[in-house]
Design a protein around this motif. Structure first.
Motif, mmCIF file in Angstrom:
data_model
loop_
_atom_site.group_PDB
_atom_site.id
_atom_site.type_symbol
_atom_site.label_atom_id
_atom_site.label_comp_id
_atom_site.label_asym_id
_atom_site.label_seq_id
_atom_site.Cartn_x
_atom_site.Cartn_y
_atom_site.Cartn_z
ATOM 1 N N THR A 56 9.856 13.772 -9.145
ATOM 2 C CA THR A 56 10.567 14.091 -10.388
ATOM 3 C C THR A 56 12.009 13.581 -10.330
ATOM 4 O O THR A 56 12.669 13.493 -11.370
ATOM 5 C CB THR A 56 10.574 15.604 -10.657
ATOM 6 N N LEU A 57 12.466 13.202 -9.133
ATOM 7 C CA LEU A 57 13.807 12.624 -8.991
ATOM 8 C C LEU A 57 13.927 11.288 -9.711
ATOM 9 O O LEU A 57 15.032 10.773 -9.883
ATOM 10 C CB LEU A 57 14.163 12.450 -7.513
ATOM 11 N N ILE A 58 12.813 10.730 -10.155
ATOM 12 C CA ILE A 58 12.870 9.478 -10.906
ATOM 13 C C ILE A 58 13.755 9.627 -12.142
ATOM 14 O O ILE A 58 14.311 8.661 -12.648
ATOM 15 C CB ILE A 58 11.450 8.978 -11.272
ATOM 16 N N GLY A 59 13.930 10.858 -12.608
ATOM 17 C CA GLY A 59 14.814 11.129 -13.738
ATOM 18 C C GLY A 59 16.262 10.756 -13.472
ATOM 19 O O GLY A 59 17.043 10.568 -14.408
ATOM 20 N N ARG A 60 16.636 10.619 -12.193
ATOM 21 C CA ARG A 60 17.993 10.176 -11.852
ATOM 22 C C ARG A 60 18.227 8.715 -12.200
ATOM 23 O O ARG A 60 19.357 8.278 -12.356
ATOM 24 C CB ARG A 60 18.230 10.323 -10.343
ATOM 25 N N LEU A 61 17.139 7.948 -12.284
ATOM 26 C CA LEU A 61 17.248 6.510 -12.530
ATOM 27 C C LEU A 61 17.304 6.255 -14.038
ATOM 28 O O LEU A 61 16.384 5.728 -14.643
ATOM 29 C CB LEU A 61 16.063 5.780 -11.889
ATOM 30 N N THR A 62 18.416 6.623 -14.630
ATOM 31 C CA THR A 62 18.549 6.605 -16.086
ATOM 32 C C THR A 62 18.581 5.197 -16.676
ATOM 33 O O THR A 62 18.373 5.032 -17.869
ATOM 34 C CB THR A 62 19.816 7.364 -16.526
ATOM 35 N N ARG A 63 18.808 4.180 -15.863
ATOM 36 C CA ARG A 63 18.831 2.791 -16.354
ATOM 37 C C ARG A 63 17.493 2.086 -16.148
ATOM 38 O O ARG A 63 17.335 0.937 -16.540
ATOM 39 C CB ARG A 63 19.934 2.010 -15.658
ATOM 40 N N LEU A 64 16.547 2.770 -15.535
ATOM 41 C CA LEU A 64 15.267 2.154 -15.199
ATOM 42 C C LEU A 64 14.490 1.775 -16.451
ATOM 43 O O LEU A 64 14.231 2.607 -17.315
ATOM 44 C CB LEU A 64 14.442 3.122 -14.345
ATOM 45 N N GLU A 65 14.128 0.492 -16.546
ATOM 46 C CA GLU A 65 13.346 -0.020 -17.674
ATOM 47 C C GLU A 65 11.987 -0.536 -17.222
ATOM 48 O O GLU A 65 11.031 -0.504 -17.988
ATOM 49 C CB GLU A 65 14.111 -1.137 -18.385
ATOM 50 N N VAL A 66 11.898 -1.070 -15.991
ATOM 51 C CA VAL A 66 10.646 -1.599 -15.451
ATOM 52 C C VAL A 66 10.376 -0.924 -14.119
ATOM 53 O O VAL A 66 11.217 -0.959 -13.218
ATOM 54 C CB VAL A 66 10.725 -3.133 -15.251
ATOM 55 N N PHE A 67 9.209 -0.305 -14.006
ATOM 56 C CA PHE A 67 8.779 0.367 -12.769
ATOM 57 C C PHE A 67 7.353 -0.084 -12.509
ATOM 58 O O PHE A 67 6.394 0.544 -12.926
ATOM 59 C CB PHE A 67 8.872 1.886 -12.942
ATOM 60 N N GLU A 68 7.203 -1.230 -11.856
ATOM 61 C CA GLU A 68 5.915 -1.883 -11.689
ATOM 62 C C GLU A 68 5.353 -1.541 -10.310
ATOM 63 O O GLU A 68 5.864 -1.998 -9.294
ATOM 64 C CB GLU A 68 6.081 -3.396 -11.872
ATOM 65 N N ILE A 69 4.329 -0.693 -10.291
ATOM 66 C CA ILE A 69 3.751 -0.219 -9.030
ATOM 67 C C ILE A 69 2.242 -0.444 -8.977
ATOM 68 O O ILE A 69 1.531 0.226 -8.236
ATOM 69 C CB ILE A 69 4.077 1.269 -8.797
ATOM 70 N N ALA A 70 1.740 -1.396 -9.735
ATOM 71 C CA ALA A 70 0.300 -1.655 -9.792
ATOM 72 C C ALA A 70 -0.265 -1.948 -8.413
ATOM 73 O O ALA A 70 0.414 -2.517 -7.553
ATOM 74 C CB ALA A 70 0.035 -2.827 -10.728
ATOM 75 N N GLN A 71 -1.518 -1.576 -8.215
ATOM 76 C CA GLN A 71 -2.288 -1.863 -7.000
ATOM 77 C C GLN A 71 -1.697 -1.223 -5.749
ATOM 78 O O GLN A 71 -1.713 -1.804 -4.677
ATOM 79 C CB GLN A 71 -2.455 -3.369 -6.845
ATOM 80 N N ASN A 72 -1.161 -0.035 -5.898
ATOM 81 C CA ASN A 72 -0.736 0.795 -4.784
ATOM 82 C C ASN A 72 -1.584 2.060 -4.832
ATOM 83 O O ASN A 72 -2.615 2.097 -5.501
ATOM 84 C CB ASN A 72 0.760 1.110 -4.902
ATOM 85 N N SER A 73 -1.169 3.073 -4.119
ATOM 86 C CA SER A 73 -1.947 4.323 -4.078
ATOM 87 C C SER A 73 -1.114 5.532 -4.480
ATOM 88 O O SER A 73 -1.081 6.540 -3.783
ATOM 89 C CB SER A 73 -2.520 4.514 -2.669
ATOM 90 N N PHE A 74 -0.419 5.403 -5.593
ATOM 91 C CA PHE A 74 0.340 6.536 -6.107
ATOM 92 C C PHE A 74 -0.569 7.419 -6.937
ATOM 93 O O PHE A 74 -1.548 6.960 -7.508
ATOM 94 C CB PHE A 74 1.509 6.061 -6.989
ATOM 95 N N TRP A 75 -0.235 8.693 -7.001
ATOM 96 C CA TRP A 75 -0.960 9.614 -7.876
ATOM 97 C C TRP A 75 0.003 10.565 -8.521
ATOM 98 O O TRP A 75 1.119 10.660 -8.208
ATOM 99 C CB TRP A 75 -2.073 10.365 -7.154
ATOM 100 N N ARG A 111 0.840 -1.184 0.000
ATOM 101 C CA ARG A 111 0.000 0.000 0.000
ATOM 102 C C ARG A 111 0.886 1.249 0.000
ATOM 103 O O ARG A 111 0.758 2.111 0.845
ATOM 104 C CB ARG A 111 -0.934 -0.007 1.195
ATOM 105 N N LEU A 112 1.825 1.264 -0.969
ATOM 106 C CA LEU A 112 2.680 2.433 -1.105
ATOM 107 C C LEU A 112 1.827 3.576 -1.618
ATOM 108 O O LEU A 112 0.847 3.365 -2.333
ATOM 109 C CB LEU A 112 3.843 2.135 -2.045
ATOM 110 N N LEU A 113 2.184 4.789 -1.244
ATOM 111 C CA LEU A 113 1.338 5.923 -1.575
ATOM 112 C C LEU A 113 2.157 7.163 -1.845
ATOM 113 O O LEU A 113 3.361 7.175 -1.687
ATOM 114 C CB LEU A 113 0.351 6.188 -0.430
ATOM 115 N N GLY A 114 1.473 8.202 -2.272
ATOM 116 C CA GLY A 114 2.119 9.489 -2.517
ATOM 117 C C GLY A 114 2.329 9.726 -3.997
ATOM 118 O O GLY A 114 1.727 9.083 -4.840
ATOM 119 N N THR A 115 3.196 10.640 -4.268
ATOM 120 C CA THR A 115 3.507 10.974 -5.653
ATOM 121 C C THR A 115 4.840 10.345 -6.039
ATOM 122 O O THR A 115 5.666 10.042 -5.186
ATOM 123 C CB THR A 115 3.595 12.501 -5.853
ATOM 124 N N ILE A 116 5.015 10.160 -7.325
ATOM 125 C CA ILE A 116 6.309 9.720 -7.848
ATOM 126 C C ILE A 116 7.110 10.988 -8.075
ATOM 127 O O ILE A 116 6.726 11.858 -8.844
ATOM 128 C CB ILE A 116 6.150 8.951 -9.170
#
Length: 120
Positions: free
Chosen positions: A101-120, A94-99
């Motif tokens: 903008t620092l996600i841009g630091r993860l330049t190698r990220l190919e899979v970001f699977e967060i289904a069935q949580n409470s992100f917005w 039940r992870l929550l909150g916003t993603i």
């Protein structure tokens, strides 16, 4: 370089001491009963390429330090259905909150699977 503890009966918070395992490339803790937050010390895992936390009971936002895992290419933290002979059990974080903008630091990220949580 891999540490896999899937489908055990671990519970409670994720140990922050795992952040000391700086040579890990894969950390898989899926389908346990871990609760609470992803420790800030996980940000020290700069060689980590794959992080699997699917099917636990985590319930916080992603810490800012999460975005320091520069080698991360896969992150899985969604829900998971387990079937037995007589019933089905749905395990979900039940992870929550916003993603951030620092996600841009993860330049190698190919899979970001967060289904069935409470992100917005």
């Amino acid at each position: 370089n891999d540490l896999r503890f899937d489908f055990n009966l671990f519970s409670g918070p994720l140990p922050s001491e795992m952040g000391r395992l700086v040579h890990l490339t894969t950390l898989s803790l899926s389908n346990n009963s871990f609760t609470g937050a992803i420790p800030t010390h996980f940000g020290d895992l700069t060689n980590l390429e794959k992080l699997y936390l699917t099917g636990n009971k985590l319930n916080s936002s992603l810490p800012t330090e999460f975005y320091d895992m520069a080698s991360l290419s896969e992150f899985h933290c969604g829900g998971h259905q387990v079937s037995t002979e007589d019933r089905r059990v749905f395990l979900s974080n039940r992870l929550l909150g916003t993603i951030s903008t620092l996600i841009g630091r993860l330049t190698r990220l190919e899979v970001f699977e967060i289904a069935q949580n409470s992100f917005w």
